[in-house]
Design a protein around this motif. Structure first.
Motif, PDB file in Angstrom:
ATOM      1  N   SER A  29       0.831  -1.211   0.000  1.00 26.05           N
ATOM      2  CA  SER A  29       0.000   0.000   0.000  1.00 26.05           C
ATOM      3  C   SER A  29       0.858   1.251   0.000  1.00 26.05           C
ATOM      4  CB  SER A  29      -0.926  -0.017   1.227  1.00 26.05           C
ATOM      5  OG  SER A  29      -1.811  -1.117   1.190  1.00 26.05           O
ATOM      6  N   LEU A  30       1.931   1.243   0.767  1.00 25.36           N
ATOM      7  CA  LEU A  30       2.811   2.401   0.822  1.00 25.36           C
ATOM      8  C   LEU A  30       3.466   2.644  -0.533  1.00 25.36           C
ATOM      9  CD1 LEU A  30       4.167   4.630   2.477  1.00 25.36           C
ATOM     10  CD2 LEU A  30       5.924   2.968   3.129  1.00 25.36           C
ATOM     11  N   ARG A  31       3.861   1.581  -1.197  1.00 29.17           N
ATOM     12  CA  ARG A  31       4.483   1.740  -2.505  1.00 29.17           C
ATOM     13  C   ARG A  31       3.497   2.334  -3.517  1.00 29.17           C
ATOM     14  NH1 ARG A  31       5.964  -2.866  -2.771  1.00 29.17           N
ATOM     15  NH2 ARG A  31       4.321  -3.844  -4.032  1.00 29.17           N
ATOM     16  N   VAL A  32       2.246   1.879  -3.486  1.00 33.44           N
ATOM     17  CA  VAL A  32       1.234   2.409  -4.411  1.00 33.44           C
ATOM     18  C   VAL A  32       0.960   3.872  -4.128  1.00 33.44           C
ATOM     19  CG1 VAL A  32      -1.190   2.240  -5.090  1.00 33.44           C
ATOM     20  CG2 VAL A  32       0.178   0.157  -4.845  1.00 33.44           C
ATOM     21  N   ASP A  33       0.772   4.218  -2.832  1.00 35.93           N
ATOM     22  CA  ASP A  33       0.476   5.612  -2.479  1.00 35.93           C
ATOM     23  C   ASP A  33       1.664   6.517  -2.772  1.00 35.93           C
ATOM     24  OD1 ASP A  33      -2.143   5.235  -1.665  1.00 35.93           O
ATOM     25  OD2 ASP A  33      -1.571   4.655   0.356  1.00 35.93           O
ATOM     26  N   ALA A  34       2.890   6.003  -2.632  1.00 33.87           N
ATOM     27  CA  ALA A  34       4.066   6.803  -2.996  1.00 33.87           C
ATOM     28  C   ALA A  34       4.064   7.109  -4.493  1.00 33.87           C
ATOM     29  CB  ALA A  34       5.342   6.063  -2.588  1.00 33.87           C
ATOM     30  N   ASN A  35       3.700   6.123  -5.311  1.00 35.13           N
ATOM     31  CA  ASN A  35       3.622   6.359  -6.756  1.00 35.13           C
ATOM     32  C   ASN A  35       2.499   7.336  -7.103  1.00 35.13           C
ATOM     33  OD1 ASN A  35       5.752   4.601  -7.256  1.00 35.13           O
ATOM     34  ND2 ASN A  35       4.399   2.810  -7.434  1.00 35.13           N
ATOM     35  N   LEU A  36       1.350   7.222  -6.407  1.00 37.35           N
ATOM     36  CA  LEU A  36       0.254   8.157  -6.648  1.00 37.35           C
ATOM     37  C   LEU A  36       0.654   9.577  -6.280  1.00 37.35           C
ATOM     38  CD1 LEU A  36      -2.831   6.086  -5.378  1.00 37.35           C
ATOM     39  CD2 LEU A  36      -2.286   6.725  -7.748  1.00 37.35           C
ATOM     40  N   LEU A  37       1.375   9.728  -5.170  1.00 42.66           N
ATOM     41  CA  LEU A  37       1.824  11.057  -4.779  1.00 42.66           C
ATOM     42  C   LEU A  37       2.803  11.617  -5.814  1.00 42.66           C
ATOM     43  CD1 LEU A  37       2.031  13.400  -2.805  1.00 42.66           C
ATOM     44  CD2 LEU A  37       3.745  12.086  -1.523  1.00 42.66           C
ATOM     45  N   GLU A  38       3.695  10.781  -6.283  1.00 37.98           N
ATOM     46  CA  GLU A  38       4.642  11.234  -7.300  1.00 37.98           C
ATOM     47  C   GLU A  38       3.909  11.656  -8.571  1.00 37.98           C
ATOM     48  OE1 GLU A  38       8.598   9.538  -9.683  1.00 37.98           O
ATOM     49  OE2 GLU A  38       7.582   8.321  -8.138  1.00 37.98           O
ATOM     50  N   TYR A  39       2.889  10.905  -8.962  1.00 43.02           N
ATOM     51  CA  TYR A  39       2.104  11.245 -10.154  1.00 43.02           C
ATOM     52  C   TYR A  39       1.349  12.554  -9.939  1.00 43.02           C
ATOM     53  CZ  TYR A  39      -1.511  10.989 -13.733  1.00 43.02           C
ATOM     54  OH  TYR A  39      -2.356  11.284 -14.775  1.00 43.02           O
ATOM     55  N   GLY A  89      -8.216  22.472  -8.109  1.00 44.54           N
ATOM     56  CA  GLY A  89      -8.498  21.038  -8.102  1.00 44.54           C
ATOM     57  C   GLY A  89      -7.228  20.217  -8.036  1.00 44.54           C
ATOM     58  N   ASN A  90      -6.242  20.598  -8.856  1.00 42.17           N
ATOM     59  CA  ASN A  90      -4.983  19.851  -8.827  1.00 42.17           C
ATOM     60  C   ASN A  90      -4.245  20.020  -7.506  1.00 42.17           C
ATOM     61  OD1 ASN A  90      -5.275  18.723 -11.351  1.00 42.17           O
ATOM     62  ND2 ASN A  90      -4.246  20.426 -12.402  1.00 42.17           N
ATOM     63  N   GLN A  91      -4.283  21.235  -6.934  1.00 41.93           N
ATOM     64  CA  GLN A  91      -3.627  21.461  -5.644  1.00 41.93           C
ATOM     65  C   GLN A  91      -4.271  20.611  -4.554  1.00 41.93           C
ATOM     66  OE1 GLN A  91      -3.767  25.660  -4.901  1.00 41.93           O
ATOM     67  NE2 GLN A  91      -2.366  26.170  -6.586  1.00 41.93           N
ATOM     68  N   LEU A  92      -5.611  20.557  -4.579  1.00 42.37           N
ATOM     69  CA  LEU A  92      -6.297  19.744  -3.576  1.00 42.37           C
ATOM     70  C   LEU A  92      -5.999  18.262  -3.777  1.00 42.37           C
ATOM     71  CD1 LEU A  92      -9.772  21.526  -3.415  1.00 42.37           C
ATOM     72  CD2 LEU A  92      -7.849  21.766  -1.854  1.00 42.37           C
ATOM     73  N   GLU A  93      -5.854  17.859  -5.016  1.00 38.04           N
ATOM     74  CA  GLU A  93      -5.544  16.448  -5.284  1.00 38.04           C
ATOM     75  C   GLU A  93      -4.160  16.087  -4.742  1.00 38.04           C
ATOM     76  OE1 GLU A  93      -6.232  12.688  -6.158  1.00 38.04           O
ATOM     77  OE2 GLU A  93      -7.695  14.327  -6.412  1.00 38.04           O
ATOM     78  N   VAL A  94      -3.215  17.028  -4.865  1.00 37.68           N
ATOM     79  CA  VAL A  94      -1.877  16.783  -4.314  1.00 37.68           C
ATOM     80  C   VAL A  94      -1.951  16.640  -2.796  1.00 37.68           C
ATOM     81  CG1 VAL A  94       0.406  17.795  -3.949  1.00 37.68           C
ATOM     82  CG2 VAL A  94      -0.644  17.881  -6.213  1.00 37.68           C
ATOM     83  N   ILE A  95      -2.734  17.500  -2.158  1.00 35.80           N
ATOM     84  CA  ILE A  95      -2.865  17.421  -0.701  1.00 35.80           C
ATOM     85  C   ILE A  95      -3.512  16.110  -0.284  1.00 35.80           C
ATOM     86  CG2 ILE A  95      -3.997  18.449   1.301  1.00 35.80           C
ATOM     87  CD1 ILE A  95      -3.621  21.170  -0.024  1.00 35.80           C
ATOM     88  N   ARG A  96      -4.542  15.714  -1.038  1.00 32.83           N
ATOM     89  CA  ARG A  96      -5.187  14.432  -0.727  1.00 32.83           C
ATOM     90  C   ARG A  96      -4.212  13.274  -0.918  1.00 32.83           C
ATOM     91  NH1 ARG A  96     -10.625  13.978  -4.062  1.00 32.83           N
ATOM     92  NH2 ARG A  96     -10.499  11.915  -3.100  1.00 32.83           N
ATOM     93  N   ALA A  97      -3.383  13.343  -1.951  1.00 28.40           N
ATOM     94  CA  ALA A  97      -2.394  12.289  -2.175  1.00 28.40           C
ATOM     95  C   ALA A  97      -1.348  12.279  -1.059  1.00 28.40           C
ATOM     96  CB  ALA A  97      -1.718  12.485  -3.532  1.00 28.40           C
ATOM     97  N   GLU A  98      -0.947  13.485  -0.623  1.00 31.18           N
ATOM     98  CA  GLU A  98       0.009  13.544   0.492  1.00 31.18           C
ATOM     99  C   GLU A  98      -0.596  12.973   1.771  1.00 31.18           C
ATOM    100  OE1 GLU A  98       1.034  17.628   0.682  1.00 31.18           O
ATOM    101  OE2 GLU A  98       2.604  17.501  -0.867  1.00 31.18           O
ATOM    102  N   GLY A  99      -1.893  13.268   1.989  1.00 32.30           N
ATOM    103  CA  GLY A  99      -2.558  12.722   3.166  1.00 32.30           C
ATOM    104  C   GLY A  99      -2.648  11.202   3.114  1.00 32.30           C
ATOM    105  N   ARG A 100      -3.020  10.679   1.940  1.00 31.25           N
ATOM    106  CA  ARG A 100      -3.086   9.221   1.799  1.00 31.25           C
ATOM    107  C   ARG A 100      -1.706   8.594   2.011  1.00 31.25           C
ATOM    108  NH1 ARG A 100      -6.454  10.300  -2.731  1.00 31.25           N
ATOM    109  NH2 ARG A 100      -4.648   9.923  -4.072  1.00 31.25           N
ATOM    110  N   TYR A 101      -0.694   9.242   1.466  1.00 32.44           N
ATOM    111  CA  TYR A 101       0.658   8.693   1.609  1.00 32.44           C
ATOM    112  C   TYR A 101       1.100   8.695   3.071  1.00 32.44           C
ATOM    113  CZ  TYR A 101       5.734   8.394   1.427  1.00 32.44           C
ATOM    114  OH  TYR A 101       7.033   8.045   1.646  1.00 32.44           O
ATOM    115  N   LEU A 102       0.804   9.802   3.765  1.00 34.92           N
ATOM    116  CA  LEU A 102       1.199   9.874   5.167  1.00 34.92           C
ATOM    117  C   LEU A 102       0.430   8.856   6.000  1.00 34.92           C
ATOM    118  CD1 LEU A 102       3.042  11.270   7.134  1.00 34.92           C
ATOM    119  CD2 LEU A 102       1.302  13.029   7.490  1.00 34.92           C
TER     120      LEU A 102
END
Length: 514
Positions: free
Chosen positions: A406-416, A426-439
């Motif tokens: 799961s961590l590997r997938v979320d790390a790739n999503l955050l990088e994307y 919208g894109n800024q919020l998506e980055v924050i959501r990805a950072e939250g999921r990764y954390l």
């Protein structure tokens, strides 16, 4: 008139003494006394502790917990008390040597006369052979076979009680180490993640404010803006809950190490090593547990203590042989010999006590069966703990593998998400959501690793292995930490292969690469 006066004075003194005893009442502790007790207790809680001078490793945390943990110190005192009681009881096997001295007196002469048995006529005038006041002294040596036998059995019983206290100390030490293992890895995760969680919470709050402004100004469709806000609020809630867990983990470790309030604690960072394989020989683990667990050994010694009680009761049915030898002195001037010595031997037997023998035999058999049943029931519980511990470790290992994925997938999503980031909200919020999921994935991975460490330690502890050096109080924290590490290594080298190379025995981990 002297006798009534003396009698009246005695009655008055006795009445006054009885009145004083009757009026004696215990008083509750005052406020000042209670406050002083609290201050003294708090001072003793943290007395003579070495200050924390650097990052704390796992072994140093274990050393502090074992050296300063109050529960463990209590068990050490119980062991010392049992040893002292054994030493006291051993002196009961010695003969009794009693020295006595005193002075006797009376207000008139002691004497008598003689009369004929057949005619009742006085044959001698009244006479005395004792002074009104004279001194007495003596030295008597006595020895009893029964007292010696009972004292011998009591000494053996005290030896078994020392062994029981030692097994309780072992168990408390193992539990303390297990608790430290559980708390240390969680506290280390807290140390790594808390700053990032706090930073992301601040960033999420800013993004939530921006989303509300975008909704108010119409930059985003209302439904989309509300969906982003809902996602951000969910992230804030999850991060807040996880942050509380991290706070509790650090507080628990501080309490286990008995650190004074306000002590700054930093845990050491080092390379994380892989956990051992979850493929273990459960049957051999169960055999080791039955041989090593402190609770089972304590019950075994308890059986011997209980059997000794029956043996003592049976010994009291035996004939008692006593030997006495004494030297006496009397200053009475009318005696022909003022000093003399005497010796004697006596044999006694309470015949009615023999009636207890059948009941004692039945009690001995019932006691043995009860002790065996209790030990067998405890052994069954120990086997269950081993099996459950093994299964829990296998499941924890699987959970850790899933968390890594799961961590590997979320790390790739955050990088994307970062690569696709633009100036749009919208894109800024998506980055924050990805950072939250990764954390959150990082937290879950750290939690899974901590759970795997705890499960491994629980399985290791369920077998009952010792990981302590012989002495603790005489060593400083650094020396004790090295001694625990050496003991762990030596213990592993003497165990089956599936207990070797355990990264969970105290290897500190580092954050996953971002």
């Amino acid at each position: 008139m002297r006798k009534p006066a003396a009698k009246t004075l005695g009655i008055v003194m006795a009445g006054a003494l009885l009145s004083a005893c009757a009026n004696f009442e215990s008083k509750p502790a005052g406020k000042d006394e209670m406050q002083k007790r609290v201050v003294d207790d708090q001072r003793l809680m943290y007395a003579n502790q070495e200050p924390v001078t650097g990052p704390i490793t796992f072994y140093e945390a274990a050393a502090r917990a074992l050296k300063y943990n109050l529960d463990y110190r209590l068990k050490l005192m119980e062991s010392a008390l049992a040893a002292n009681l054994r030493d006291v009881s051993s002196y009961e096997m010695l003969p009794k040597l009693v020295a006595s001295a005193g002075r006797t007196g009376r207000n008139n002469d002691s004497g008598g006369t003689s009369i004929g048995i057949e005619d009742g006529q006085v044959s001698l005038r009244p006479s005395t052979s004792e002074e009104r006041y004279h001194n007495l002294s003596g030295l008597t040596l006595s020895w009893s076979v029964l007292d010696f036998g009972i004292a011998y059995y009591r000494a053996q019983q005290k030896n078994d009680q020392i062994l029981m206290a030692e097994e309780r100390r072992r168990k408390v030490a193992q539990n303390v180490l297990q608790d430290v293992r559980n708390a240390y890895w969680r506290a280390l995760s807290a140390q790594r993640l808390k700053p990032e969680v706090d930073a992301l919470l601040r960033q999420t709050q800013k993004a939530l404010t921006a989303a509300r402004e975008a909704e108010a100004k119409g930059f985003l469709p209302k439904q989309e803006a509300l969906a982003y806000q809902r996602a951000l609020l969910d992230s804030v809630y999850l991060l807040t809950v996880r942050r509380q867990d991290l706070e509790f983990a650090q507080a628990e470790l501080v309490a286990l190490m008995s650190l004074p309030p306000g002590t700054k604690m930093v845990l050491a960072e080092s390379v994380e090593q892989a956990l051992p394989t979850s493929n273990v020989d459960v049957a051999e683990l169960e055999q080791l547990a039955l041989e090593s667990r402190p609770e089972i050994m304590e019950e075994w010694y308890r059986k011997r203590v209980n059997q000794t009680d029956i043996d003592i009761a049976k010994m009291q049915l035996w004939p008692n042989i006593g030997v006495d030898f004494s030297g006496q002195y009397d200053s009475n001037a009318y005696l022909y010999n003022n000093s003399w010595s005497q010796a004697g031997i006596r044999v006694s037997l309470n015949l009615l006590q023999l009636l207890q023998l059948p009941s004692l035999n039945a009690a001995q058999q019932a006691q043995a069966q009860t002790d065996d049943t209790r030990r067998i029931a405890l052994s069954m519980a120990v086997l269950t703990q081993v099996r459950i511990g093994t299964l829990r470790y296998q499941l924890a290992s699987q959970e850790l593998a899933f968390a890594d994925d799961s961590l590997r997938v979320d790390a790739n999503l955050l990088e994307y998400a970062r690569a696709a980031k633009s100036t749009s909200i919208g894109n800024q919020l998506e980055v924050i959501r990805a950072e939250g999921r990764y954390l959150l994935s990082r937290y879950q991975r750290e939690a899974a690793y901590s759970s795997a460490q705890a499960a491994w330690g629980r399985m290791y502890n369920s077998v009952g292995f010792d990981v302590l050096p012989e002495t603790i109080d005489q060593q400083d924290v650094k020396t004790l930490a090295n001694a625990i590490q050496a003991t762990v290594t030596e213990q592993q080298l003497r165990r089956p292969k599936y207990l070797l190379n355990t990264g969970s025995s105290g290897v500190e981990a580092v954050p996953v690469a971002q």
